[in-house]
Design an enzyme around this catalytic site. Structure first.
Site, PDB file in Angstrom:
ATOM      1  N   THR A  86       0.874  -1.183   0.000  1.00  0.00           N
ATOM      2  CA  THR A  86       0.000   0.000   0.000  1.00  0.00           C
ATOM      3  C   THR A  86       0.912   1.235   0.000  1.00  0.00           C
ATOM      4  OG1 THR A  86      -0.097  -0.160   2.428  1.00  0.00           O
ATOM      5  CG2 THR A  86      -1.946  -1.088   1.202  1.00  0.00           C
ATOM      6  N   PHE A 153       2.586  -6.284  13.526  1.00  0.00           N
ATOM      7  CA  PHE A 153       3.489  -5.391  14.272  1.00  0.00           C
ATOM      8  C   PHE A 153       4.913  -5.933  14.194  1.00  0.00           C
ATOM      9  CE2 PHE A 153      -0.756  -5.273  16.230  1.00  0.00           C
ATOM     10  CZ  PHE A 153      -1.084  -3.948  15.979  1.00  0.00           C
ATOM     11  N   LEU A 154       5.264  -6.397  13.010  1.00  0.00           N
ATOM     12  CA  LEU A 154       6.565  -7.040  12.813  1.00  0.00           C
ATOM     13  C   LEU A 154       7.616  -5.994  12.472  1.00  0.00           C
ATOM     14  CD1 LEU A 154       5.279  -9.799  10.371  1.00  0.00           C
ATOM     15  CD2 LEU A 154       5.502  -9.969  12.865  1.00  0.00           C
ATOM     16  N   GLU A 156      11.206  -5.289  10.776  1.00  0.00           N
ATOM     17  CA  GLU A 156      12.169  -5.933   9.885  1.00  0.00           C
ATOM     18  C   GLU A 156      13.425  -6.247  10.698  1.00  0.00           C
ATOM     19  OE1 GLU A 156      12.892  -4.227   6.036  1.00  0.00           O
ATOM     20  OE2 GLU A 156      10.851  -3.507   5.913  1.00  0.00           O
ATOM     21  N   LYS A 223      -3.181   0.058  14.122  1.00  0.00           N
ATOM     22  CA  LYS A 223      -1.916  -0.066  13.399  1.00  0.00           C
ATOM     23  C   LYS A 223      -1.302   1.305  13.095  1.00  0.00           C
ATOM     24  CE  LYS A 223       1.365  -1.353  10.764  1.00  0.00           C
ATOM     25  NZ  LYS A 223       2.329  -2.400  10.742  1.00  0.00           N
ATOM     26  N   ASN A 227       2.216   2.896  14.873  1.00  0.00           N
ATOM     27  CA  ASN A 227       3.413   3.304  14.120  1.00  0.00           C
ATOM     28  C   ASN A 227       3.649   4.808  14.224  1.00  0.00           C
ATOM     29  OD1 ASN A 227       4.131   0.776  13.345  1.00  0.00           O
ATOM     30  ND2 ASN A 227       3.914   1.104  11.141  1.00  0.00           N
ATOM     31  N   LEU A 269      13.540   6.081  21.646  1.00  0.00           N
ATOM     32  CA  LEU A 269      13.959   7.419  22.072  1.00  0.00           C
ATOM     33  C   LEU A 269      15.397   7.658  21.631  1.00  0.00           C
ATOM     34  CD1 LEU A 269      12.574   7.862  25.718  1.00  0.00           C
ATOM     35  CD2 LEU A 269      11.840   9.050  23.650  1.00  0.00           C
ATOM     36  N   GLY A 272      19.161  10.715  16.435  1.00  0.00           N
ATOM     37  CA  GLY A 272      20.128  10.492  15.365  1.00  0.00           C
ATOM     38  C   GLY A 272      19.590  10.966  14.036  1.00  0.00           C
ATOM     39  N   CYS A 279       7.750   1.672   6.368  1.00  0.00           N
ATOM     40  CA  CYS A 279       6.564   1.713   7.234  1.00  0.00           C
ATOM     41  C   CYS A 279       6.337   3.095   7.831  1.00  0.00           C
ATOM     42  CB  CYS A 279       6.689   0.668   8.329  1.00  0.00           C
ATOM     43  SG  CYS A 279       6.820  -0.982   7.647  1.00  0.00           S
TER      44      CYS A 279
HETATM   45  C1  UGA Z   1       7.974  -0.640  12.191  1.00  0.00           C
HETATM   46  C2  UGA Z   1       7.324  -0.951  13.544  1.00  0.00           C
HETATM   47  O1  UGA Z   1       8.321  -0.920  14.586  1.00  0.00           O
HETATM   48  C3  UGA Z   1       6.656  -2.325  13.533  1.00  0.00           C
HETATM   49  O2  UGA Z   1       5.974  -2.543  14.769  1.00  0.00           O
HETATM   50  C4  UGA Z   1       5.636  -2.346  12.365  1.00  0.00           C
HETATM   51  O3  UGA Z   1       4.999  -3.604  12.279  1.00  0.00           O
HETATM   52  C5  UGA Z   1       6.378  -2.068  11.075  1.00  0.00           C
HETATM   53  O4  UGA Z   1       6.992  -0.774  11.158  1.00  0.00           O
HETATM   54  C6  UGA Z   1       5.362  -2.106   9.949  1.00  0.00           C
HETATM   55  O5  UGA Z   1       4.477  -1.252   9.927  1.00  0.00           O
HETATM   56  O6  UGA Z   1       5.388  -3.047   9.157  1.00  0.00           O
HETATM   57  P1  UGA Z   1      10.279  -1.292  10.992  1.00  0.00           P
HETATM   58  O7  UGA Z   1       9.875  -0.375   9.893  1.00  0.00           O
HETATM   59  O8  UGA Z   1      10.820  -2.646  10.671  1.00  0.00           O
HETATM   60  O9  UGA Z   1       9.036  -1.568  11.985  1.00  0.00           O
HETATM   61  O10 UGA Z   1      11.433  -0.545  11.780  1.00  0.00           O
HETATM   62  P2  UGA Z   1      11.680   0.012  13.253  1.00  0.00           P
HETATM   63  O11 UGA Z   1      12.520  -0.914  14.022  1.00  0.00           O
HETATM   64  O12 UGA Z   1      10.408   0.430  13.883  1.00  0.00           O
HETATM   65  O13 UGA Z   1      12.565   1.298  12.920  1.00  0.00           O
HETATM   66  C7  UGA Z   1      12.070   2.334  12.064  1.00  0.00           C
HETATM   67  C8  UGA Z   1      13.085   3.423  11.881  1.00  0.00           C
HETATM   68  O14 UGA Z   1      13.218   4.202  13.059  1.00  0.00           O
HETATM   69  C9  UGA Z   1      14.507   2.960  11.539  1.00  0.00           C
HETATM   70  O15 UGA Z   1      15.005   3.790  10.503  1.00  0.00           O
HETATM   71  C10 UGA Z   1      15.289   3.167  12.818  1.00  0.00           C
HETATM   72  O16 UGA Z   1      16.659   3.380  12.601  1.00  0.00           O
HETATM   73  C11 UGA Z   1      14.582   4.389  13.385  1.00  0.00           C
HETATM   74  N1  UGA Z   1      14.672   4.521  14.851  1.00  0.00           N
HETATM   75  C12 UGA Z   1      14.139   3.582  15.652  1.00  0.00           C
HETATM   76  C13 UGA Z   1      15.274   5.643  15.391  1.00  0.00           C
HETATM   77  O17 UGA Z   1      15.741   6.554  14.670  1.00  0.00           O
HETATM   78  N2  UGA Z   1      15.298   5.787  16.749  1.00  0.00           N
HETATM   79  C14 UGA Z   1      14.777   4.852  17.584  1.00  0.00           C
HETATM   80  O18 UGA Z   1      14.831   5.038  18.815  1.00  0.00           O
HETATM   81  C15 UGA Z   1      14.183   3.706  17.017  1.00  0.00           C
END
Ligand code: UGA
Length: 449
Positions: A86, A153-154, A156, A223, A227, A269, A272, A279
């Site tokens: 989507t 809520f997966l 990657e 959802k 996010n 939190l 950076g 997502c």
């Molecule tokens: C995210 C959500 O965490 C999942 O729960 C959700 O299912 C998924 O989207 C989705 O909608 O399919 P994801 O995109 O795999 O998962 O990545 P995250 O681990 O959430 O990280 C997202 C981004 O935020 C990354 O670029 C990461 O580097 C950044 N991030 C994360 C930060 O800059 N600071 C943080 O404290 C945490």
């Protein structure tokens, strides 16, 4: 149970593989016949830890199969998971044409009644439209299509573990029989009766996941609301980081202390370069679009997005300040994926940094443990190195863009010997400024002096 999965992208493959591993019979299909051929030949089109292992074991046990014939897949399952993309339109609105296409296919190809489950991330009220489309396109009046929303809520990189050990399983339904069917699908997960592919031996103790039955609209909203809230938390931490730089405080100290309050929580939190991936950026945009259409003011989300976009500018200010002239400089970029443990480069902040470096005439040497092959297709002009120390040879600066563990463990004494200038600009705050300065490096990061 017999299940169909439509869409063999990241969500579809993880869902199909994990449900097969949990004991169901799963038939997967995708519009991309090359992808199906690759899967049938035992290949795995995405990098996700443990996925290759469970796909191979499910294939061997004949619990998972792949077909390019959508009709065959649709007829095979009692319940159908829609896992198609989507993507965002230019306006930010989610493009639901793939969902619409699948609805028509299901209505045309099914020979029996089905439970149709939205797994793709969709704006609230999509379920209503899906129901309407299924009824409108069905040629057989006797067939009944029930619709449910079951958001994923997966994350990657840890998706297989997340699937088997969820905090909650949300099912939005329009009748109790759909809820019962979904409970049956997830029974092995709820009862922890599966063989866990992630943990050797026993899984660590944890609470049982909550099985939440809601309306379809609520499930869809859960959802996007989840996010968007996580994205908001990241942007909040990033503004605190900017403030720390002005005031002379340390963002790591501040966010650590904040996170110890269970009402706030320490995750997401990390200040950076900001969030990327397929997502958060699109879901925040789609949620902004949806709320505006509903006449609800969601300005804090617009600010979340604005702050996130500014992270790249802030990083570049640091680069320019440190390097003075960027043109002609040899810059080592560590990390291309949007986050660690994935080869996914979609909306990766690192690529935005690379793009700007190239625009300014820098010579970019990049290293990433998984994402180089994908990046090469977009940026063939970069110099790619499996060995990060090769990227650092004669470098004027090292830029850290993704929080891979291998970059946390770099030997900077060794690096210092091959770099032209001992300069590190850290977009993920992987090191402490004191330790880097002790090693004789000029070191810049976010929210710390
Ligand atoms: C995210 C959500 O965490 C999942 O729960 C959700 O299912 C998924 O989207 C989705 O909608 O399919 P994801 O995109 O795999 O998962 O990545 P995250 O681990 O959430 O990280 C997202 C981004 O935020 C990354 O670029 C990461 O580097 C950044 N991030 C994360 C930060 O800059 N600071 C943080 O404290 C945490």
């Amino acid at each position: 149970m017999r299940l169909s999965v439509i869409g063999c992208g990241y969500v579809g493959l993880v869902t199909g593989a994990c449900l097969a591993e949990a004991g169901h019979e799963v038939v997967c299909t995708d519009i991309d016949s090359e992808r199906i051929a690759k899967l049938n030949a035992g290949g795995v089109p995405i990098y996700e830890e443990h996925l290759d292992k469970i796909l191979a074991s499910a294939h061997k046990a004949r619990r998972i199969s792949y077909t390019a014939n959508a009709g065959d897949a649709i007829r095979a399952g009692d319940a159908i998971f829609i896992c198609v993309g989507t993507p965002p339109k230019d306006s930010g609105e989610a493009d639901l044409s793939a969902i619409d296409h699948v609805a028509r296919q299901i209505a045309a190809e099914a020979h029996s009644s089905k439970l149709v489950i939205e797994k793709s991330t969709v704006p609230a009220r999509t379920g209503m439209e899906l129901s309407r489309a299924l009824a409108a396109y069905s040629r057989n009046g006797g067939l009944k299509f029930r619709v449910a929303s079951n958001p994923e809520f997966l994350r990657e990189g840890t998706a297989v573990g997340d699937f088997f050990h969820p905090d909650r399983i949300v099912v939005g339904v329009e009748d109790p029989s759909s809820a019962a069917e979904l409970r049956e699908i997830y029974r092995p997960i709820l009862e922890k009766s599966f063989h866990c592919p992630v943990h050797e031996g026993a899984c660590p103790p944890g609470h049982r996941p909550e099985f939440l039955v809601t309306t379809i609209n609520s499930a869809e909203l859960i959802k996007h609301a989840s996010n968007s809230f996580l994205a908001l938390k990241i942007s909040y931490a990033n503004v605190i980081a900017d403030l720390c730089e002005k005031i002379g405080a340390d963002v790591e100290e501040v966010t650590h202390a904040m996170g110890l309050d269970p009402r706030i929580g320490g995750q997401f939190l990390k200040a950076g370069l900001g969030y990327g991936g397929f997502c958060f950026p699109k879901d925040v945009q789609a949620f902004i679009y949806l709320s505006a259409r509903m006449g609800v003011d969601f300005d804090i989300l617009k600010a979340t997005e604005r702050v996130n976009k500014q992270r790249i500018d802030r990083f570049f200010e640091k680069i320019r300040q440190a390097l003075w002239v960027v043109k002609g400089k040899h810059v080592a970029v560590f990390g291309l994926a949007f986050k660690a443990n994935t080869d996914d480069i979609r909306f990766a902040p690192a690529l935005e940094v690379v793009k700007r470096l190239l625009e300014e005439g820098a010579v970019v040497h990049a290293s990433d443990p998984e994402a180089m092959a994908r990046t090469k297709a977009l940026f063939p002009q970069l110099h790619y190195h499996e060995d990060p120390y090769e990227a650092l040879r004669d470098a004027d600066a090292a830029l850290i863009c993704t929080e891979w563990n291998m970059f946390r463990r770099l030997d900077w004494d060794r690096a210092g010997k091959v770099m032209a200038r001992k300069l590190v600009i850290d977009g993920r705050n992987l090191y402490t400024p004191e330790a880097m300065r002790e090693k004789g490096f000029e070191y810049y990061s976010f929210g710390r002096e």
